[in-house]
Design an enzyme around this catalytic site. Structure first.
Site, PDB file in Angstrom:
ATOM      1  N   ASN A  86       0.765  -1.155  -0.082  1.00 28.77           N
ATOM      2  CA  ASN A  86       0.090   0.287  -0.087  1.00 28.77           C
ATOM      3  C   ASN A  86       0.904   1.435  -0.020  1.00 28.77           C
ATOM      4  OD1 ASN A  86      -2.152  -1.683   0.045  1.00 28.77           O
ATOM      5  ND2 ASN A  86      -2.580  -1.600   2.115  1.00 28.77           N
ATOM      6  N   SER A  92      -4.522  -5.874   1.003  1.00 27.32           N
ATOM      7  CA  SER A  92      -5.010  -6.915   1.929  1.00 27.32           C
ATOM      8  C   SER A  92      -6.191  -7.414   1.644  1.00 27.32           C
ATOM      9  CB  SER A  92      -4.963  -6.429   3.228  1.00 27.32           C
ATOM     10  OG  SER A  92      -3.642  -6.404   3.810  1.00 27.32           O
TER      11      SER A  92
END
Length: 518
Positions: free
Chosen positions: A292, A355
């Protein structure tokens, strides 16, 4: 077992002896230094555990050790961490890696979750075509390991039994060395991340609650490796990966990571589980988050490992998410923005991140394994990449890899060919051998072993150190064998032998023995 170069410290030896053994002479005293100086004091799993207990709470670098008492049989994996002075961590790991029953040993690195909560509604399974699959093509018969913060096995959308009668969430286990939860079942989740991931994979379908997972027929195997704060250590993750594979996982979901290069023990574990066929079934398929960090961010492991299918995140408009890490290692993309799934509180919540995209692909992999149980990671990767839809620039790109997955197209297509990259050049063959026997004959140390050198007659070097005195001899081995004798005085002796590679001159440690001369 992970191969690591050997190193040691000669206790009481001058700087020259320490340098010959591969370590500086000015390392700190303490239990780690003592263990390195006397290899015979650290040659069993019990002694490894004793050293871990002795150093618990000490400052320094944690060296993680994965133990396996059962070989390839399930249930033998455990993990300990030894606190080491930083300058001795590599030497300690090398010594530990040679202990029988040690699967891997390496300095442990911090690992964390890759999630950024947002809010919206469930759209992912529909977008990737999971809701239009033929009846019964839902991952049934497969097992997806969620290596994460645990999974709340009491959530109403995760408790209905599977079509094959198995519980939807198995008991699993925890690898949290130094935590009271270590070794307990993994079907609890004090954080919530793992429960959210599990619902994306396999929340029950048509039970009147919430949404449905991509593979609602698959069983979730929860492996808790992250604490209630969402952080942990790479060694615990390594243990969780190996345990999940031994327990029969078809797919291993890794919605976690750390920046930089893949740790050596992690790379070895991923290589093992994605190639091992000793379970009587295809190897595990590993799916991991790309990260991320956004454009320009550092690549994350384990996603950057070539053994993993690295997943980027897309939003409801099929745009690659701004937070999704870019890189040539990205394989495919999947919905990862505002994903609605199960929460540990018993309700539903939305989260965003790679995720969340990763379990979309893990569920798809479970469906593909159900459809063709022999599919490997590379075959699943080829099927998903070959049928993916472009969502960025045409063709393969660093944003989304081959594109956003289309599970309906992947299951409808014949098995696509795996694009096998050319094999790397074979590494140079070095000299090697062993130190087999060390005997004491009054004031003489007698030793023998084997030595070989693909480039000629093997050269052997022997060093003995005691009481600050260093003795060294070097000679040609006789065929495949060698023998030597050194006259010594009283004291605690450390005797080591090396094969000297020709023509590089590089020394390859054959072994060390401690000898008490009275």
């Amino acid at each position: 077992m992970l191969a690591l170069s050997a190193a040691l410290v000669l206790a009481g030896a001058p700087s020259g002896a320490a340098a010959a053994a591969g370590l500086p002479a000015d390392g700190p005293d303490g239990p780690v230094a003592d263990a390195i100086a006397d290899p015979s004091s650290l040659d069993s799993p019990a002694e490894v555990r004793d050293l871990a207990r002795e150093t618990r709470g000490d400052p320094g670098t944690p060296v993680g050790v994965v133990l396996d008492r059962n070989g390839e049989e399930p249930g033998g994996i455990s993990v300990v961490r030894i606190q080491s002075p930083p300058q001795q961590a590599d030497a300690l790991a090398a010594q530990l890696a040679a202990v029988a029953g040690v699967e891997s040993a390496a300095p442990a690195e911090r690992v964390q979750l890759l999630a950024d909560p947002l809010s919206s509604s469930q759209y992912g399974p529909t977008r990737i075509g999971a809701t239009t699959l033929p009846a019964g093509l839902d991952g049934r018969g497969t097992t997806v390991a969620v290596v994460d913060t645990g999974v709340s096995g009491t959530h109403a959308d995760l408790t209905p039994p599977l079509p094959d009668g198995r519980p939807r969430v198995a008991a699993g286990t925890s690898f949290l060395y130094g935590d009271a939860a270590n070794g307990t079942p993994g079907n609890v989740d004090p954080h919530g991340h793992g429960t959210h991931v599990a619902g994306i994979v396999a929340a029950a379908r048509d039970n009147g609650l919430g949404g449905a997972g991509v593979a609602p027929g698959a069983q979730i195997l929860p492996v808790r490796v992250l604490s209630a704060t969402g952080s942990g250590w790479s060694t615990d993750v390594v243990a969780g990966i190996l345990w999940a594979h031994q327990a029969g996982a078809d797919v291993i979901n890794l919605s976690l990571g750390g920046p930089g290069n893949v740790p050596g023990d992690m790379a070895a574990a991923l290589d093992r589980v994605t190639t091992d066929t000793s379970r009587g079934k295809a190897p595990s398929v590993v799916v991991a988050a790309a990260g991320n960090s956004g454009a320009g961010g550092e690549a994350n492991w384990p996603g950057r490992s070539p053994r993993a299918i690295a997943v980027a995140a897309t939003d409801p408009a099929d745009n690659v998410a701004g937070f999704s890490t870019r890189g040539s290692y990205v394989s495919v993309a999947a919905p990862g923005v505002s994903i609605l799934s199960t929460c540990r509180s018993g309700g539903y919540c939305t989260m965003s991140g790679t995720s969340m995209a990763t379990p979309m692909v893990a569920g798809a992999a479970a469906v593909l394994r159900q459809q063709q149980p022999s599919r490997t990671t590379e075959q699943v990767r080829a099927q998903l990449e070959g049928t993916a839809r472009d969502v960025s620039v045409p063709g393969r790109d660093v944003d989304s890899g081959a594109g956003r997955i289309d599970l309906a197209a992947a299951t409808a297509a014949p098995q696509l060919a795996v694009n096998t990259p050319p094999a790397p050049p074979a590494p140079a063959v070095m000299a090697g051998g062993s130190l087999d026997v060390v005997l004491l004959d009054r004031r003489r140390i007698l030793m023998n072993g084997r030595a070989f050198d693909p480039d000629g007659v093997p050269r052997v070097k022997v060093i003995d150190a005691a009481n600050g005195v260093l003795s060294s001899i070097e000679f040609n081995g006789d065929g495949a064998g060698w023998g030597a004798a050194i006259d010594v005085g009283p004291g605690n002796h450390l005797t080591c032998a090396w094969a000297v590679d020709q023509p590089t001159g590089q020394q390859v440690l054959l072994g060390c023995r401690g000898v008490l001369v009275k």
